[in-house]
Structure formats: structure tokens, C-alpha cells
Motif scaffolding. Structure first.
Motif, PDB file in Angstrom:
ATOM      1  N   TRP A 120       0.837  -1.207   0.000  1.00  0.00           N
ATOM      2  CA  TRP A 120       0.000   0.000   0.000  1.00  0.00           C
ATOM      3  C   TRP A 120       0.868   1.251   0.000  1.00  0.00           C
ATOM      4  O   TRP A 120       0.639   2.194  -0.754  1.00  0.00           O
ATOM      5  CB  TRP A 120      -0.919  -0.019   1.224  1.00  0.00           C
ATOM      6  CG  TRP A 120      -1.924   1.085   1.234  1.00  0.00           C
ATOM      7  CD1 TRP A 120      -3.009   1.230   0.417  1.00  0.00           C
ATOM      8  CD2 TRP A 120      -1.937   2.219   2.114  1.00  0.00           C
ATOM      9  NE1 TRP A 120      -3.700   2.369   0.740  1.00  0.00           N
ATOM     10  CE2 TRP A 120      -3.081   2.992   1.778  1.00  0.00           C
ATOM     11  CE3 TRP A 120      -1.121   2.640   3.155  1.00  0.00           C
ATOM     12  CZ2 TRP A 120      -3.393   4.176   2.449  1.00  0.00           C
ATOM     13  CZ3 TRP A 120      -1.438   3.820   3.829  1.00  0.00           C
ATOM     14  CH2 TRP A 120      -2.558   4.574   3.461  1.00  0.00           C
ATOM     15  N   GLU A 121       1.910   1.272   0.845  1.00  0.00           N
ATOM     16  CA  GLU A 121       2.805   2.418   0.917  1.00  0.00           C
ATOM     17  C   GLU A 121       3.594   2.596  -0.379  1.00  0.00           C
ATOM     18  O   GLU A 121       3.786   3.717  -0.848  1.00  0.00           O
ATOM     19  CB  GLU A 121       3.779   2.262   2.093  1.00  0.00           C
ATOM     20  CG  GLU A 121       3.158   2.470   3.458  1.00  0.00           C
ATOM     21  CD  GLU A 121       2.481   1.218   3.989  1.00  0.00           C
ATOM     22  OE1 GLU A 121       2.473   0.198   3.261  1.00  0.00           O
ATOM     23  OE2 GLU A 121       1.962   1.258   5.118  1.00  0.00           O
ATOM     24  N   LYS A 123       2.705   1.765  -3.404  1.00  0.00           N
ATOM     25  CA  LYS A 123       1.795   2.291  -4.423  1.00  0.00           C
ATOM     26  C   LYS A 123       1.590   3.798  -4.257  1.00  0.00           C
ATOM     27  O   LYS A 123       1.430   4.527  -5.238  1.00  0.00           O
ATOM     28  CB  LYS A 123       0.453   1.561  -4.367  1.00  0.00           C
ATOM     29  CG  LYS A 123       0.536   0.117  -4.837  1.00  0.00           C
ATOM     30  CD  LYS A 123      -0.721  -0.668  -4.520  1.00  0.00           C
ATOM     31  CE  LYS A 123      -1.883  -0.278  -5.373  1.00  0.00           C
ATOM     32  NZ  LYS A 123      -3.035  -1.200  -5.187  1.00  0.00           N
ATOM     33  N   ARG A 124       1.620   4.268  -3.017  1.00  0.00           N
ATOM     34  CA  ARG A 124       1.394   5.690  -2.750  1.00  0.00           C
ATOM     35  C   ARG A 124       2.655   6.521  -2.928  1.00  0.00           C
ATOM     36  O   ARG A 124       2.637   7.576  -3.560  1.00  0.00           O
ATOM     37  CB  ARG A 124       0.888   5.890  -1.314  1.00  0.00           C
ATOM     38  CG  ARG A 124      -0.510   5.361  -1.060  1.00  0.00           C
ATOM     39  CD  ARG A 124      -0.861   5.522   0.402  1.00  0.00           C
ATOM     40  NE  ARG A 124      -1.043   6.912   0.776  1.00  0.00           N
ATOM     41  CZ  ARG A 124      -1.011   7.356   2.043  1.00  0.00           C
ATOM     42  NH1 ARG A 124      -0.766   6.506   3.011  1.00  0.00           N
ATOM     43  NH2 ARG A 124      -1.201   8.624   2.308  1.00  0.00           N
ATOM     44  N   PHE A 125       3.767   6.056  -2.358  1.00  0.00           N
ATOM     45  CA  PHE A 125       4.972   6.874  -2.304  1.00  0.00           C
ATOM     46  C   PHE A 125       5.881   6.689  -3.521  1.00  0.00           C
ATOM     47  O   PHE A 125       6.659   7.573  -3.858  1.00  0.00           O
ATOM     48  CB  PHE A 125       5.769   6.560  -1.036  1.00  0.00           C
ATOM     49  CG  PHE A 125       4.968   6.657   0.232  1.00  0.00           C
ATOM     50  CD1 PHE A 125       3.923   7.565   0.351  1.00  0.00           C
ATOM     51  CD2 PHE A 125       5.255   5.843   1.308  1.00  0.00           C
ATOM     52  CE1 PHE A 125       3.182   7.652   1.509  1.00  0.00           C
ATOM     53  CE2 PHE A 125       4.526   5.924   2.479  1.00  0.00           C
ATOM     54  CZ  PHE A 125       3.480   6.834   2.581  1.00  0.00           C
ATOM     55  N   HIS A 127       4.774   5.523  -6.816  1.00  0.00           N
ATOM     56  CA  HIS A 127       3.777   5.052  -7.773  1.00  0.00           C
ATOM     57  C   HIS A 127       4.387   4.760  -9.144  1.00  0.00           C
ATOM     58  O   HIS A 127       4.014   3.768  -9.791  1.00  0.00           O
ATOM     59  CB  HIS A 127       2.652   6.074  -7.911  1.00  0.00           C
ATOM     60  CG  HIS A 127       1.473   5.563  -8.681  1.00  0.00           C
ATOM     61  ND1 HIS A 127       0.680   4.525  -8.236  1.00  0.00           N
ATOM     62  CD2 HIS A 127       0.990   5.909  -9.905  1.00  0.00           C
ATOM     63  CE1 HIS A 127      -0.258   4.272  -9.121  1.00  0.00           C
ATOM     64  NE2 HIS A 127      -0.097   5.090 -10.142  1.00  0.00           N
ATOM     65  N   GLN A 181       5.644   6.813   6.109  1.00  0.00           N
ATOM     66  CA  GLN A 181       4.307   6.374   6.497  1.00  0.00           C
ATOM     67  C   GLN A 181       3.982   6.795   7.930  1.00  0.00           C
ATOM     68  O   GLN A 181       2.880   7.265   8.224  1.00  0.00           O
ATOM     69  CB  GLN A 181       4.195   4.857   6.361  1.00  0.00           C
ATOM     70  CG  GLN A 181       2.874   4.272   6.885  1.00  0.00           C
ATOM     71  CD  GLN A 181       1.658   4.861   6.175  1.00  0.00           C
ATOM     72  OE1 GLN A 181       1.694   5.113   4.985  1.00  0.00           O
ATOM     73  NE2 GLN A 181       0.594   5.103   6.923  1.00  0.00           N
ATOM     74  N   GLU A 197      -4.508  13.397  -1.547  1.00  0.00           N
ATOM     75  CA  GLU A 197      -3.323  12.816  -2.189  1.00  0.00           C
ATOM     76  C   GLU A 197      -3.161  13.254  -3.637  1.00  0.00           C
ATOM     77  O   GLU A 197      -2.125  12.979  -4.254  1.00  0.00           O
ATOM     78  CB  GLU A 197      -3.386  11.284  -2.109  1.00  0.00           C
ATOM     79  CG  GLU A 197      -3.362  10.770  -0.685  1.00  0.00           C
ATOM     80  CD  GLU A 197      -3.387   9.259  -0.618  1.00  0.00           C
ATOM     81  OE1 GLU A 197      -3.169   8.620  -1.669  1.00  0.00           O
ATOM     82  OE2 GLU A 197      -3.618   8.716   0.473  1.00  0.00           O
ATOM     83  N   THR A 198      -4.142  13.944  -4.190  1.00  0.00           N
ATOM     84  CA  THR A 198      -4.040  14.412  -5.576  1.00  0.00           C
ATOM     85  C   THR A 198      -3.469  15.826  -5.661  1.00  0.00           C
ATOM     86  O   THR A 198      -3.197  16.313  -6.755  1.00  0.00           O
ATOM     87  CB  THR A 198      -5.420  14.397  -6.256  1.00  0.00           C
ATOM     88  OG1 THR A 198      -6.292  15.345  -5.597  1.00  0.00           O
ATOM     89  CG2 THR A 198      -6.051  13.012  -6.186  1.00  0.00           C
ATOM     90  N   TYR A 202       0.577  17.931  -1.462  1.00  0.00           N
ATOM     91  CA  TYR A 202       0.798  16.584  -0.936  1.00  0.00           C
ATOM     92  C   TYR A 202       2.016  15.956  -1.613  1.00  0.00           C
ATOM     93  O   TYR A 202       2.858  15.345  -0.944  1.00  0.00           O
ATOM     94  CB  TYR A 202      -0.441  15.718  -1.178  1.00  0.00           C
ATOM     95  CG  TYR A 202      -0.321  14.308  -0.633  1.00  0.00           C
ATOM     96  CD1 TYR A 202      -0.645  14.028   0.685  1.00  0.00           C
ATOM     97  CD2 TYR A 202       0.141  13.263  -1.431  1.00  0.00           C
ATOM     98  CE1 TYR A 202      -0.531  12.736   1.201  1.00  0.00           C
ATOM     99  CE2 TYR A 202       0.264  11.984  -0.935  1.00  0.00           C
ATOM    100  CZ  TYR A 202      -0.078  11.724   0.384  1.00  0.00           C
ATOM    101  OH  TYR A 202       0.064  10.445   0.885  1.00  0.00           O
ATOM    102  N   THR A 203       2.109  16.110  -2.926  1.00  0.00           N
ATOM    103  CA  THR A 203       3.250  15.570  -3.660  1.00  0.00           C
ATOM    104  C   THR A 203       4.552  16.182  -3.153  1.00  0.00           C
ATOM    105  O   THR A 203       5.555  15.489  -2.956  1.00  0.00           O
ATOM    106  CB  THR A 203       3.095  15.848  -5.166  1.00  0.00           C
ATOM    107  OG1 THR A 203       1.876  15.248  -5.635  1.00  0.00           O
ATOM    108  CG2 THR A 203       4.269  15.289  -5.956  1.00  0.00           C
ATOM    109  N   ILE A 206       5.390  14.688   0.321  1.00  0.00           N
ATOM    110  CA  ILE A 206       5.935  13.329   0.218  1.00  0.00           C
ATOM    111  C   ILE A 206       7.386  13.370  -0.245  1.00  0.00           C
ATOM    112  O   ILE A 206       8.256  12.662   0.301  1.00  0.00           O
ATOM    113  CB  ILE A 206       5.098  12.473  -0.757  1.00  0.00           C
ATOM    114  CG1 ILE A 206       3.707  12.211  -0.180  1.00  0.00           C
ATOM    115  CG2 ILE A 206       5.805  11.140  -1.048  1.00  0.00           C
ATOM    116  CD1 ILE A 206       3.709  11.441   1.117  1.00  0.00           C
TER     117      ILE A 206
END
Length: 285
Positions: A120-121, A123-125, A127, A181, A197-198, A202-203, A206
Motif C-alpha cells: 500500500w505504501e 503504491k502511494r509513495f 507510484h 508512512q 493525495e491528488t 501533498y506531492t 511526500i
């Protein structure tokens, strides 16, 4: 190129005029050849120039134990990753990724499914690297004839991340992901909100956290000692500053290090930006 070592009929270790060693592949490349002979250029299909003699030796040792097609798959993944991500990858990935693919195929054939706790992490961090991992599953299916699950795409993505970061060890990549995370969880619980997150903020947040985690683990954090900016941020963004203090406490308890004044300033500003819109919406509701 001169043959220094013959692994099988199709793979040799060769040395060029520059003195650098290469792993050279080609159908029948070493047939009726011996050490010291020249490599027939017309028969070369692929050449892997290794950064060090040690890396060349390790790869040749690995190739003597596993199917050659697993290296072909790894090469397809590396070429795709470099084109898609527009970056160079450390040569070490040919060793680590080939070994991983071989192990993954072996586990599949034994009916062993290894779950990826960080999927999950990842895929998010990471991608973009995750998408490369998913494409790698296609390459494996085409070459080997089996379809590995999404967990393996996550593992492969970490190998790509690792190779983009100057070949740092995999455990550091995993540790970085965990730190990012944990800090996100602190921010989320402190504000009681789901971050967008969009959003561009946020980008940016991260990206900052990833580089911060990397510096922290490498012990490269420095402090300019700018007291004025520190005091200004503390006064202007009090709620974000409180959240930063919680992050500081987490780092002290978990990683035995505390934030510098500079890092508190940067984190506070990023936290304010990433939560500002959500805070306004929450107040209006």
C-alpha cells in the motif's frame, strides 16, 4: 573483447580494451571457444558492462546457477524503467533483480505466496516505480509463462527505487518508506483528516519526507541555526508546529534522533500547506 571466463555456450565474461569486464550474451557465443579467444562480435546479443570486478564475478556466479531467461527479463525491466522514469539505474540492479526474479519464480512453482507488507505504501509513495513493477509482471509472463501477483510488483518497485538511490541497501529503502508512512500517520491523526493525495502540496510533502528520511538514515542532517525563521514559523503556524513536535517525539523514541531547527521549520511549513485546504473545508462544514 577477450574471453576471460566461460559460463555456458551462450554467456561469457569478457574484457575490453579499456580493461573493463562485461557479461556478454549471445546464442552459441562460447561454442568451441576457450579462455583468451576473441568474442565474435556478430554473435553478441547483449552486453552488460559491470562497474566493478566484484560485481562481474557475483553476476557470473549467479548466472551459472539460474536460467538465462531470468536475466533477460531483468534486462527488459531495467531498460523499460530507465526509459519510463528517464533515469539511470545502478548496475547492481542486474544482480539483485535477476536474483529476485529467479527466487520469485521458484516460490511460485512451489506454491509459496509471499505477501508484501508495504504494498500500500509503495503504491502511494513510489507510484511510478510500482507501475514499472506491474509492467515487469508482463515481461515475466511473456518470458517464463507464469503470472505473478501484485505483491511481486511491489517488491520489484523497491528494487527500482533502490537502484535510483545510488545503490543503497534495500533495508534503507524499506526503512525510509516506514518513516514516511509513520510521519503521515502522525499528521493525519493530529488533524483528524484525510489528506488530499491528488494535490500538488501533498506531492511536495511526500518528496520532502522521502529526502528527509534518506538524510536521517544516512546521518546527513545539518542545521543552519536560523533562530529568527524558527520563531516566525512557530508564531505563524502554531497548529502545524504542534504537529511537528509530535513528529520530533516519534523520531526521538523510534530513531534516537531529534529534528534540527531547520527541519522543524521545513516540516511545519509543509504540514501547514498540505492541511490548509482541508482545515478550511472542515471549518466551513
Amino acid at each position: 573483447m577477450i574471453i576471460k571466463k566461460i559460463l555456458n555456450n551462450n554467456v561469457v565474461i569478457a574484457e575490453g580494451k579499456s580493461g573493463k569486464e562485461s557479461v556478454v550474451m549471445g546464442r552459441g557465443l562460447a561454442f568451441q571457444k576457450k579462455i583468451g579467444d576473441e568474442v565474435e562480435v556478430a554473435n553478441i546479443e547483449k552486453t552488460f558492462v559491470m562497474e566493478t570486478h566484484e560485481l562481474s564475478e557475483k553476476l557470473s556466479e549467479l548466472l551459472s546457477e539460474i536460467p538465462l531467461k531470468h536475466l533477460r527479463v531483468a534486462d527488459d525491466v531495467v531498460q523499460y524503467a530507465q526509459e519510463t522514469l528517464e533515469t539511470d539505474l545502478s548496475d547492481n540492479i542486474y544482480l539483485t533483480l535477476t536474483d529476485h526474479i529467479n527466487f520469485a519464480v521458484s516460490r511460485y512453482n512451489q506454491g509459496i505466496n509471499l505477501k508484501n507488507a508495504l504494498l500500500w505504501e509503495i503504491k502511494r509513495f513510489y507510484h511510478a516505480e510500482y507501475l514499472v513493477g506491474m509492467k515487469a509482471l508482463d515481461f515475466i509472463e511473456q518470458e517464463v509463462g507464469i503470472r505473478l501477483d501484485e505483491d511481486e510488483a511491489g517488491f520489484i518497485a523497491l528494487h527500482i527505487v533502490n537502484a535510483r538511490q545510488d545503490g543503497q541497501q534495500m533495508h534503507m529503502t524499506v526503512a525510509m518508506t516506514q518513516i514516511v508512512q509513520d510521519i503521515l500517520s502522525i499528521v493525519t491523526y493530529h488533524y483528524g483528516m484525510v489528506l488530499d493525495e491528488t494535490s500538488l502540496n501533498y506531492t511536495r510533502f511526500i518528496t520532502h519526507l522521502q529526502y528527509f528520511a534518506q538524510r536521517l538514515l544516512r546521518k546527513e542532517i545539518v542545521d543552519s541555526g536560523d533562530d529568527f525563521l524558527y520563531e516566525q514559523v512557530q508564531l505563524k503556524y502554531p497548529e502545524a508546529f504542534k504537529c511537528t513536535k509530535k513528529i520530533d517525539a516519534y523520531l526521538i523514541n523510534t530513531h534516537h534522533t531529534e529534528l534540527t531547527r531547520d527541519e522543524r521549520v521545513y516540516l511545519t511549513i509543509h504540514i501547514y500547506r498540505v492541511t490548509e485546504r482541508n482545515t478550511i473545508i472542515k471549518k466551513e462544514d
